[in-house]
Each structure stands twice: as structure tokens, then as C-alpha cells.
Scaffold this motif. Structure first.
Motif, PDB file in Angstrom:
ATOM      1  N   ASN A  52       0.834  -1.204   0.000  1.00  0.00           N
ATOM      2  CA  ASN A  52       0.000   0.000   0.000  1.00  0.00           C
ATOM      3  C   ASN A  52       0.870   1.256   0.000  1.00  0.00           C
ATOM      4  N   VAL A  53       0.589   2.126  -0.950  1.00  0.00           N
ATOM      5  CA  VAL A  53       1.271   3.426  -1.029  1.00  0.00           C
ATOM      6  C   VAL A  53       0.206   4.503  -0.873  1.00  0.00           C
ATOM      7  N   ARG A  54       0.429   5.416   0.062  1.00  0.00           N
ATOM      8  CA  ARG A  54      -0.533   6.492   0.292  1.00  0.00           C
ATOM      9  C   ARG A  54       0.178   7.839   0.148  1.00  0.00           C
ATOM     10  N   ILE A  55      -0.452   8.741  -0.612  1.00  0.00           N
ATOM     11  CA  ILE A  55       0.125  10.052  -0.899  1.00  0.00           C
ATOM     12  C   ILE A  55      -0.727  11.121  -0.230  1.00  0.00           C
ATOM     13  N   PHE A  56      -0.068  11.987   0.552  1.00  0.00           N
ATOM     14  CA  PHE A  56      -0.745  13.070   1.273  1.00  0.00           C
ATOM     15  C   PHE A  56      -0.148  14.416   0.846  1.00  0.00           C
ATOM     16  N   GLU A  57      -0.961  15.450   0.893  1.00  0.00           N
ATOM     17  CA  GLU A  57      -0.415  16.792   0.715  1.00  0.00           C
ATOM     18  C   GLU A  57      -0.334  17.427   2.092  1.00  0.00           C
ATOM     19  N   ILE A  58       0.872  17.379   2.660  1.00  0.00           N
ATOM     20  CA  ILE A  58       1.088  17.834   4.031  1.00  0.00           C
ATOM     21  C   ILE A  58       1.447  19.320   4.012  1.00  0.00           C
ATOM     22  N   VAL A  59       0.829  20.062   4.929  1.00  0.00           N
ATOM     23  CA  VAL A  59       1.060  21.509   4.974  1.00  0.00           C
ATOM     24  C   VAL A  59       1.660  21.908   6.313  1.00  0.00           C
ATOM     25  N   ASN A  60       2.338  23.042   6.280  1.00  0.00           N
ATOM     26  CA  ASN A  60       2.982  23.585   7.478  1.00  0.00           C
ATOM     27  C   ASN A  60       2.006  24.530   8.183  1.00  0.00           C
ATOM     28  N   GLU A  61       1.411  24.069   9.279  1.00  0.00           N
ATOM     29  CA  GLU A  61       0.433  24.895   9.997  1.00  0.00           C
ATOM     30  C   GLU A  61       1.063  26.160  10.568  1.00  0.00           C
ATOM     31  N   ASN A  62       2.385  26.123  10.793  1.00  0.00           N
ATOM     32  CA  ASN A  62       3.061  27.273  11.392  1.00  0.00           C
ATOM     33  C   ASN A  62       3.476  28.315  10.358  1.00  0.00           C
ATOM     34  N   HIS A  63       3.171  28.027   9.089  1.00  0.00           N
ATOM     35  CA  HIS A  63       3.567  28.976   8.043  1.00  0.00           C
ATOM     36  C   HIS A  63       2.459  29.074   7.003  1.00  0.00           C
ATOM     37  N   ARG A  64       1.300  29.578   7.437  1.00  0.00           N
ATOM     38  CA  ARG A  64       0.159  29.839   6.549  1.00  0.00           C
ATOM     39  C   ARG A  64      -0.248  28.610   5.729  1.00  0.00           C
ATOM     40  N   ASN A  65      -0.139  27.427   6.356  1.00  0.00           N
ATOM     41  CA  ASN A  65      -0.543  26.173   5.715  1.00  0.00           C
ATOM     42  C   ASN A  65       0.118  25.970   4.345  1.00  0.00           C
ATOM     43  N   THR A  66       1.378  26.353   4.251  1.00  0.00           N
ATOM     44  CA  THR A  66       2.141  26.157   3.014  1.00  0.00           C
ATOM     45  C   THR A  66       2.451  24.681   2.832  1.00  0.00           C
ATOM     46  N   PRO A  67       2.141  24.099   1.665  1.00  0.00           N
ATOM     47  CA  PRO A  67       2.504  22.693   1.426  1.00  0.00           C
ATOM     48  C   PRO A  67       4.026  22.516   1.489  1.00  0.00           C
ATOM     49  N   PHE A  68       4.476  21.467   2.163  1.00  0.00           N
ATOM     50  CA  PHE A  68       5.912  21.215   2.251  1.00  0.00           C
ATOM     51  C   PHE A  68       6.527  20.958   0.867  1.00  0.00           C
ATOM     52  N   SER A  69       5.720  20.512  -0.086  1.00  0.00           N
ATOM     53  CA  SER A  69       6.234  20.274  -1.438  1.00  0.00           C
ATOM     54  C   SER A  69       6.785  21.552  -2.064  1.00  0.00           C
ATOM     55  N   LYS A  70       6.229  22.710  -1.682  1.00  0.00           N
ATOM     56  CA  LYS A  70       6.669  23.978  -2.266  1.00  0.00           C
ATOM     57  C   LYS A  70       8.073  24.356  -1.819  1.00  0.00           C
ATOM     58  N   TYR A  71       8.500  23.868  -0.655  1.00  0.00           N
ATOM     59  CA  TYR A  71       9.852  24.165  -0.191  1.00  0.00           C
ATOM     60  C   TYR A  71      10.894  23.446  -1.056  1.00  0.00           C
ATOM     61  N   ILE A  72      10.505  22.345  -1.670  1.00  0.00           N
ATOM     62  CA  ILE A  72      11.439  21.522  -2.449  1.00  0.00           C
ATOM     63  C   ILE A  72      11.283  21.746  -3.943  1.00  0.00           C
ATOM     64  N   TYR A  73      10.044  21.788  -4.415  1.00  0.00           N
ATOM     65  CA  TYR A  73       9.803  21.818  -5.858  1.00  0.00           C
ATOM     66  C   TYR A  73       9.395  23.191  -6.379  1.00  0.00           C
ATOM     67  N   GLY A  74       9.250  24.175  -5.480  1.00  0.00           N
ATOM     68  CA  GLY A  74       8.928  25.531  -5.912  1.00  0.00           C
ATOM     69  C   GLY A  74       7.466  25.865  -5.718  1.00  0.00           C
ATOM     70  N   THR A  75       7.184  27.153  -5.657  1.00  0.00           N
ATOM     71  CA  THR A  75       5.820  27.607  -5.385  1.00  0.00           C
ATOM     72  C   THR A  75       4.885  27.408  -6.562  1.00  0.00           C
ATOM     73  N   SER A  76       5.426  27.356  -7.781  1.00  0.00           N
ATOM     74  CA  SER A  76       4.570  27.155  -8.957  1.00  0.00           C
ATOM     75  C   SER A  76       5.175  26.092  -9.870  1.00  0.00           C
ATOM     76  N   ALA A  77       5.654  25.005  -9.260  1.00  0.00           N
ATOM     77  CA  ALA A  77       6.344  23.957 -10.013  1.00  0.00           C
ATOM     78  C   ALA A  77       5.408  23.306 -11.024  1.00  0.00           C
ATOM     79  N   LEU A  78       5.824  23.328 -12.297  1.00  0.00           N
ATOM     80  CA  LEU A  78       5.015  22.733 -13.353  1.00  0.00           C
ATOM     81  C   LEU A  78       4.796  21.241 -13.100  1.00  0.00           C
ATOM     82  N   SER A  79       5.814  20.561 -12.580  1.00  0.00           N
ATOM     83  CA  SER A  79       5.700  19.118 -12.345  1.00  0.00           C
ATOM     84  C   SER A  79       4.610  18.797 -11.322  1.00  0.00           C
ATOM     85  N   ILE A  80       4.460  19.647 -10.310  1.00  0.00           N
ATOM     86  CA  ILE A  80       3.415  19.433  -9.299  1.00  0.00           C
ATOM     87  C   ILE A  80       2.044  19.703  -9.915  1.00  0.00           C
TER      88      ILE A  80
END
Length: 797
Positions: free
Chosen positions: A609-637
Motif C-alpha cells: 500500500n502506497v498512500r500520498i498526502f499533501e502535508i502543509v505547514n500549519e506554522n507557516h500559513r498552511n504552506t505545502p511542504f512540497s513547495k519548499y522543495i519543488y517551488g511555489t509554482s512547479a510545473l511538475s506538481i
């Protein structure tokens, strides 16, 4: 008979050095079949390549250089070295330009007419890194330079000595060049013929993309031959080795003979298909693909097909070298161990590992003597082996660079088989650049490229690439090892941690949690560890020293207990572990597919079983952690979400179809600006601009600091040796001494964002030293560097 007194190096006659380098350049050119005769006759190539090698050090004939060479006083030598009259590259380049101009005149070839300028550039920068060919933009160029000292240098050359060298050139090129015919003012000649006339000719010439690769190839021949002669005195005796074509089959029979599992049967079918197709394919196909599911034995299959292809191409003892490129140093050791066991501890001239942190050791059992560190480094960096395992960085920064040290191995790509494993790791912005370069180089230099991946990116169109497993869809359809679930609702990190704890409390299975950031991964690991379950806990990230990363990967593979693993995305690329459950923070589709390869890898009866979540940083305006790695407007995401649509679950059998659609959308929307810019730099020979622009590994927005962690006794010894280097005054001797233990040293070095490092005094190297007695404050044995801006308890010397 005239007897020359000139030397190129202490104790070595200049004439002998020039002859060695010229002959070495010529032998290297002849050793690798290419298509350069499409540009001009092979005879012209050989004459000009010989001239390049022989004339590259003509400027060493000045009395200025000869006095510098034999000066015993170090302080006087230092002063002399910085005087322009002592330099030899520019005057050698200008004289070679004039000789080459005489050679090419009246031969009626547009391509041949540009060769004198090429030779000027190559010889001028056979020491140091090459700048832009002509003034263009803000970067330095190879024409706007001081040149007034050329006349003083020419006056300081014994005419009989120079004529002796010219006579050798005349004999080889059927010319009649006399010293008396040299321009009365070499400075004026440079100003009129190069700085003015040749600059304008080059700017107005209809330049071709091909010119860049031809230039780098010639440049590499000279760089390598010159360094080789300086280090060894002549070409080193490194014999080529034949490799049994069926060695992989024999290895598989011995290692896997008792295993008849479903997974191994699929691997065997893929292996046979790929080998059958490589054995009968049209050799005009130079760009190939091994696109098969994760976990289907790509490492051994890739080597086997490369060996089959090598046998088909082996003519006149010019067997192609096999260059195996991987995106990350973290998986090179793993693949190298597989191949080492296959060849039973091979010598370095059969199997070689090369990356910037690798051990500097080159061993050859039949060698009469041990190779010194400088010799070993040269042989490793020159890829002097039949099979080279290296990084994408080494391969692509050899293609797109102005760095002398990287370019010296460019010619080793000619007539080679290049395996690009996990090719989906190439940044999208460079797809166009890589596509055009591979297409061009494969034709010009007889190079075969094999792209290896489970998720084939759309770098090439389907009609430009030959599939070695054409019925790959049938194999992907058989891979139904996991259920993949997407959770559409965003979830805060605290809530995600609670969900993880609840899940593993109710289950007795193993879990792998893959997080996007180190901070979130540490938070999760610390909370899971508090549960004190009957399980083996493992944490993997770049936050821990490399020595411990490798130990933990091996421990995970060997553990028979329940495993709880927390990692960052470093787990994706080729790390051979297998668990029943994988939970991952949201990522591009190719990363999701890669992490699925860590779940139920060996086809157990129960689906993983593989489960994918979009986890956000509650301490920073609920910013998805993916944006810290792949960019705020990453085409791949964005395209990953589009490819998934409203689906909450996907079977593994749908991966191929989803990946094809995903990559097609990416290709349609990728801006070609970055690739187009670099292609233009190459066409205009803007070497410095290209180097500045092409970055395979993007620098982060924040500064980083290398930190040495004195974690054990071996680390203490490594730091002690490193600290003792300060006592060595000579920089070359100091660097050479460091190379002897560089790998051991970097086994304990991590790169940390500067904001998390509390620094004191600066050591000239800039390395941060965390001594053993400070580790309670700054380094955790489980999770690595403590990412706190408080008292780190570390010191910088």
C-alpha cells in the motif's frame, strides 16, 4: 647535428615533450572512430592535430621561461611566474595560428579556414579555463587581453633553437616556414590578424552547432595528452581488456539459480528481450531506451546489453568504453558493489568508480609499481578503464563547461556506450539542450546512448529512440504489486503525525514514511520513536553523515524485524529496500512512481500500500511542504495533479499510461528558454557564459556550510590528518596529501544551511568542525545535525 638545450620541464628536452604530446594527440584521434571526415579529409585532421600537439609549448623556448624553469630560489620563481614574459601559452598560440594559416591557405574549405582560430584558442588556454572565444556580453574573452609583451618574448628566443622546432613542423606538414619570415612585430600581428580581422571573421561566419563539439574534442585531446606526458613522461601502460560478453548471464546463473519466483521470472524475460533486441538491431540507431518497471533488474540488464553492443562494435581492438552515469553519488557505491562482485574484485582498468568524493586509488595487478596519488587521480579523472561508473554531474559538466579539468576527458566519450540511469532526474529545463546535444554527438563521435528508467521522460520523440524492450507495456501490466491511494484533502503536519501513529499502532507491518523536508522528517521520526514499538527504527536523510547513511541502508536490508523508516526523497533513487507500506508527502509523478518501487519490491503475495498526502505547514500559513522543495509554482506538481484528475486510487498497472500523458503535458508546457540560451552559447563558443548558465544541481536560495562531525575514532583520525595539512606550505603538496584520505574525510561531512550553524573562528578551508565532546549539543545519533539557531556548540578553526 644541432643539439637543442631547451627544456619543457626540469630534465626533459622541449623537443621530446612536443613530440610525445603530438604523437599522443594523434594516437587518441585514431583510436576512436568518428565522423569528422564529413567536415574535411582525415589527412588534414591528422596534420592539424599533430601541429596542435607539437606547437602547444613553442613559447617555452624564450629565455624568460628557461630562466624561470631552472631558478632555485622560490621567492624569485614566484616573482618570475607572475611576469607576462614568462608565460608561454599566448605566444605559442599566436605562432601556431600563423603556421596553421599558412597550412590551410588555398585548400578551398570553409571549415578548414576556421581551424587556425580554433588552434589559437585551444593552445592559449591549455592551462586554465577557457573564456568566450570573442568579445560577447559581460564575460571575459580570449582576444581582449594584454599582448604587448609578445615582441619582448620573440626577441628572447634563440633563432637557431626555434628553427630547429620549425624544421620538424615543416617536415610533418610539408611546409617551408623560416624564422626570418616571422612578423617583425608579433604584437602588431596579433592586433591586426586576431584582435581585429579574425574577430570579425568569426562574428560574421555562419557558425554551426557542430563547431562546439569539434572544438571541445580537440581541446580535450591536447589537455589530456599534455597532462599525461607531464605526469608520466610518456603514455602510461594501461592495457585495454576484453570482457566476456556472457559474464552477466554466468553471474545470474550462479547467484540466482535457486530462485524461481514470479518476480525473477519477469526479470529474466525482460533481460532476454533486451539482449535479443540489442543483438539484432540496426547499428545506425544510436539512441536507445531501456524503459522497464522499477525493481525489474535494470542494473544487470543494462550492463549485459552494453556488453553485447560492445562486442558488435569492437573493430580493430577499439572496443567502446562503457560509461554508466547515475544522478546521485549515494547510489554509485551500491551499483559499483554489484559490478565488482560480478567481476570478482576487478582492477581499476576494468572497472572504475569516479565522483568528486570518491577514493583516489587506481590499482592494476600487473603494474610494475604503485601509482602515486597524482597519477591515480589523473587516471581516474581521465576515465582510464573499460567500465566507468560516474555521475550525471561528471558527464554533463564535461559536455557543457569551460573548465579545463572537466574537458580533459571529453574525448573519452567518442566511440563509447553511455548508460544514463534514472534519466528522469534530468531537470526539465535542459531537455531541449540534452536532446540536441545527444543527437549531434551520437552521429559525430559514434556514441551510443542508452536511457534507463522506469518513467521515460519525453526528451526524445518516439521515432528518435529505439526501445530495447518494445513490449514494455505488457511488463508494466504484470506489475501490480501495490495499491496507490491519493488523499485529496490537505493535512497539517501535526494531524499527519497523529495519523501515522494511529496506523502503525494498529498494524504489525513495516512502514516507510517519505517526507519532503528534513525538518518535517525529524518531527515525524521523533514522535514515532516515542511509541517504543517492538520494531527497528531507521532515519535516512542528508542530515546524517554519509558513513551512517550507508550503514543504515545495509541494516534495513538485513533486518528481519518489523521496520519503521523515516526518510526524505533521497530514498527514491535506486536504494534497494522493500517494505509493505509507503506513505509519502506530495511530489511530482516520477518521484511517486520511484517511491512505489520501495513497496512490495519483490512481489509478495499480499499487495503493498502506497498512500500520498499533501502535508502543509500549519506554522507557516498552511504552506505545502512540497513547495519548499519543488517551488511555489512547479510545473511538475501542477501536471501531477492534472494527471491524477479526481482519482483517489491508481493501480501500478496504470503507471505507464499515466507517466506518458504526464510527460507529454510537461513537454508541451516547458519553456525552451533555458535550453535555447545554452544552445546559442555553444554555437557562438561562449564557453564562460555556458559554464555560468548550465547548473545540473541548482543552488538553493540559502547559503550552506560544510560541517565535519567527529562522531567516532576514525573521524578523529581523519580530522587530525586534515588539521595537520596547515603545516604544508606548498599548495600542490597540501592538495596531494589531502587526496590520500579525501574519501575518509568526507564520510563525516554534511552540508547544512548556514542559519543552522553557530560559527566561531574561520579556518582557511571554511569547514565547520563539530568535535566529539560537542555532539550532545549539535548532533543527534539518530537524526543528525540539530537544526536549531541556538547554541550549536560547534567550532570553526
Amino acid at each position: 647535428m644541432f643539439s637543442s638545450k631547451l627544456c619543457s620541464h626540469p630534465g626533459k628536452p622541449l623537443q621530446l615533450h612536443l613530440q610525445h604530446v603530438a604523437q599522443s594527440c594523434l594516437l587518441k584521434f585514431r583510436a576512436a572512430p568518428n565522423r569528422l571526415m564529413d567536415y574535411m579529409p582525415v589527412g588534414y585532421w591528422e596534420q592539424l592535430i599533430w601541429l596542435m600537439g607539437f606547437s602547444h609549448d613553442l613559447g617555452k623556448s624564450t629565455s624568460y621561461f628557461q630562466k624561470y624553469l631552472f631558478e632555485k630560489d622560490d621567492s624569485k620563481r614566484a616573482v618570475m611566474k607572475n611576469q607576462p614574459e614568462t608565460g608561454h601559452s599566448l605566444i605559442s598560440a599566436v605562432m601556431t595560428f600563423r603556421i596553421a594559416k599558412i597550412f590551410v591557405q588555398d585548400k578551398g574549405s570553409d571549415f578548414l579556414d576556421q581551424m587556425p582560430f580554433f588552434l589559437y584558442l585551444i593552445i592559449k588556454k591549455h592551462h586554465g579555463n577557457i573564456n568566450n572565444a570573442i568579445p560577447m556580453g559581460d564575460e571575459a574573452d580570449e582576444l581582449n587581453i594584454p599582448y604587448e609583451h609578445l615582441d619582448r618574448q620573440l626577441d628572447a628566443i634563440d633563432q637557431s633553437e626555434l628553427q630547429y622546432l620549425f624544421d620538424t613542423i615543416n617536415k610533418q606538414l610539408s611546409l617551408d616556414i623560416q624564422c626570418a619570415e616571422l612578423p617583425e612585430s608579433l604584437s602588431l600581428f596579433f592586433k591586426k590578424e586576431l584582435l581585429r580581422k579574425e574577430k570579425n571573421i568569426f562574428r560574421d561566419r555562419c557558425k554551426q552547432f557542430d563547431d562546439y563539439f569539434i572544438f571541445q574534442y580537440l581541446y580535450s585531446l591536447l589537455l589530456h595528452s599534455d597532462k599525461e606526458d607531464a605526469i608520466f613522461g610518456s603514455r602510461p601502460e594501461i592495457p585495454r581488456i576484453s570482457i566476456p560478453t556472457n559474464i552477466v548471464e554466468r553471474y545470474k546463473e550462479e547467484k540466482f539459480k535457486s530462485s524461481g519466483s514470479r518476480m525473477n521470472q519477469i526479470r529474466e524475460d525482460i533481460f532476454c528481450d533486451a539482449n535479443r533486441n540489442i543483438s539484432k538491431m540496426d547499428l545506425n540507431h544510436k539512441i536507445l531506451s531501456l524503459n522497464v518497471p522499477t525493481g525489474s533488474g535494470k542494473t544487470l540488464t543494462a550492463l549485459s546489453v552494453a556488453l553485447k553492443l560492445r562486442e558488435r562494435l569492437n573493430q580493430n581492438s577499439n572496443a567502446p568504453r562503457i560509461i554508466y552515469g547515475l544522478p546521485y553519488t549515494s547510489i554509485i557505491d551500491q551499483n559499483f558493489e554489484v559490478y565488482s562482485s560480478l567481476f570478482d574484485t576487478p582492477d581499476s582498468n576494468l572497472l572504475l568508480k569516479h565522483h568528486h568524493l570518491g577514493e583516489i586509488s587506481y590499482h592494476q595487478n600487473d603494474s610494475a609499481a604503485e601509482f602515486e596519488t597524482s597519477e591515480a587521480r589523473f587516471l581516474i579523472e581521465s576515465w582510464e578503464s573499460e567500465i566507468i561508473i560516474s555521475t550525471f554531474f561528471q558527464i554533463f559538466h564535461t559536455l557543457f563547461t569551460n573548465r579545463n579539468r572537466m574537458i580533459q576527458k571529453f574525448h573519452k566519450l567518442a566511440n563509447s556506450i553511455v548508460l544514463l540511469d534514472e534519466v528522469q532526474a534530468l531537470p526539465y529545463k535542459y531537455w531541449g539542450l540534452v536532446r540536441e546535444s545527444i543527437k549531434k554527438m551520437s552521429k559525430m563521435f559514434n556514441i551510443y546512448f542508452i536511457l534507463i528508467t522506469a518513467t521515460q521522460p519525453r526528451i526524445f520523440e518516439p521515432d528518435e529512440i529505439l526501445e530495447l524492450v518494445p513490449n514494455k507495456a505488457a511488463y508494466f501490466a504484470q506489475f501490480n504489486r501495490v495499491n496507490l491511494h491519493f488523499h485529496p484533502e490537505k493535512i497539517g503536519l501535526n494531524s499527519f503525525i497523529e495519523k501515522c501513529c494511529d496506523e502503525i499502532r494498529r498494524s504489525d507491518e513495516s512502514y516507510l514514511f517519505v517526507m519532503n523536508t528534513i525538518d518535517s522528517s525529524i518531527r515525524l521520526f521523533e514522535e514515532l520513536k516515542k511509541m517504543e514499538l517492538n520494531a527497528d527504527y531507521f532515519y535516512l536523510a542528508t542530515n546524517i553523515v554519509p558513513r551512517h547513511r550507508l550503514d543504515r541502508i545495509n541494516a534495513i536490508k538485513q533486518s528481519q524485524n518489523r521496520k519503521i523508516i523515516v526518510s526524505t526523497q533521497m530514498i527514491e533513487a535506486g536504494v534497494d529496500i522493500d517494505v509493505q507500506n509507503v506513505w509519502r508527502d506530495f511530489a511530482p509523478l516520477e518521484s511517486i512512481n520511484q517511491v512505489c518501487g520501495r513497496c512490495n519490491r519483490n512481489f509478495s503475495d499480499k499487495k503493498g500500500n502506497v498512500r500520498i498526502f499533501e502535508i502543509v505547514n500549519e506554522n507557516h500559513r498552511n504552506t505545502p511542504f512540497s513547495k519548499y522543495i519543488y517551488g511555489t509554482s512547479a510545473l511538475s506538481i501542477i501536471e501531477t495533479k492534472a494527471a491524477l484528475g479526481n482519482k483517489s486510487s491508481i493501480s501500478e498497472t496504470e503507471f505507464l499510461q499515466n507517466m506518458d500523458a504526464y510527460y507529454q503535458k510537461l513537454k508541451e508546457k516547458i519553456a525552451g528558454d533555458e535550453s535555447d540560451k545554452n544552445l546559442e552559447y555553444m554555437t557562438n563558443l561562449q564557453f564562460a557564459d555556458l559554464y555560468k548558465s548550465f547548473k545540473l544541481i541548482d543552488n538553493k536560495d540559502y547559503e550552506r556550510q560544510d560541517v565535519f562531525i567527529e562522531i567516532d575514532n576514525e573521524a578523529q583520525r581523519a580530522w587530525s590528518r586534515y588539521n595537520s595539512l596547515i603545516k604544508i606550505n606548498d599548495p600542490f603538496e597540501r592538495k596531494n596529501e589531502f587526496l590520500k584520505f579525501r574519501k575518509d574525510f568526507y564520510d563525516y561531512v554534511i552540508s547544512v544551511p548556514s542559519k543552522y550553524v553557530n560559527c566561531g573562528e574561520e579556518h582557511p578551508s571554511g569547514i565547520v568542525y563539530a568535535p566529539f565532546n560537542s555532539l550532545d549539543f549539535c548532533y543527534d545519533k539518530d537524526t543528525g545535525w540539530k537544526r536549531s539557531t541556538g547554541d550549536g556548540g560547534c567550532y570553526v578553526f
